[in-house]
Write a protein that holds these residues in place. Sequence first.
Motif, short mmCIF file in Angstrom:
data_model
loop_
_atom_site.label_atom_id
_atom_site.label_comp_id
_atom_site.label_asym_id
_atom_site.label_seq_id
_atom_site.Cartn_x
_atom_site.Cartn_y
_atom_site.Cartn_z
N ASP A 1 0.83 -1.21 0.00
CA ASP A 1 0.00 0.00 0.00
C ASP A 1 0.86 1.26 0.00
OD1 ASP A 1 -2.31 -1.50 -0.02
OD2 ASP A 1 -2.70 -1.29 2.12
N ARG B 1 2.44 1.70 -3.42
CA ARG B 1 1.40 2.14 -4.36
C ARG B 1 1.07 3.62 -4.14
NH1 ARG B 1 -1.92 -1.52 -3.04
NH2 ARG B 1 -1.12 -3.08 -4.46
N GLN B 2 0.95 4.01 -2.88
CA GLN B 2 0.61 5.39 -2.55
C GLN B 2 1.72 6.35 -3.01
OE1 GLN B 2 0.31 5.98 1.67
NE2 GLN B 2 0.30 8.19 1.50
N THR C 1 3.92 5.97 -5.36
CA THR C 1 4.24 5.95 -6.78
C THR C 1 3.03 6.18 -7.69
OG1 THR C 1 4.03 3.54 -6.85
CG2 THR C 1 6.24 4.45 -6.44
N THR C 2 1.89 6.51 -7.11
CA THR C 2 0.70 6.80 -7.89
C THR C 2 0.50 8.31 -7.93
OG1 THR C 2 -0.32 4.73 -7.21
CG2 THR C 2 -1.79 6.42 -8.08
N PRO C 3 0.50 8.89 -9.12
CA PRO C 3 0.29 10.34 -9.22
C PRO C 3 -1.06 10.75 -8.62
CG PRO C 3 1.03 9.44 -11.31
CD PRO C 3 0.70 8.27 -10.42
N ASP C 4 -1.06 11.88 -7.97
CA ASP C 4 -2.28 12.44 -7.38
C ASP C 4 -2.79 13.51 -8.34
OD1 ASP C 4 -4.30 13.56 -5.91
OD2 ASP C 4 -3.09 13.94 -4.12
#
Length: 108
Positions: free
Chosen positions: A84, A87-88, A90-93
């Motif tokens: 998690d 993922r958090q 490396t995931t664009p916001d």
Amino acid sequence: METLYQQQARVFKALCDPKRLAILEQLRTGEKCACVLQQPLDLTQSGLSYHMKILCDSGLVESRQEGKWTHYRLSREGREAALDLLRQLTTPDAEAQSSGCACRRGRE
């Protein structure tokens, strides 16, 4: 007081050493006694303890005492938390992305 980033960094610290990666690989086949982990990695007892403390502090590994020996196993919760976190991070916001860098806005 420890910051959130310091807590999160423990996971990556645990994963950035070849000996700790080898320990995790051994634990994939199930719980192991410290004496079993120590031999193939050519580690002293204190060397193994050092690496196991880092792995346990990261949450990726759990331990239990049985007499004078400690037994280690992979932590399902630790694995999920690490996934998690990765993922958090490396995931664009999309909502927080700005419309460009600050140096460009100053020239307009």
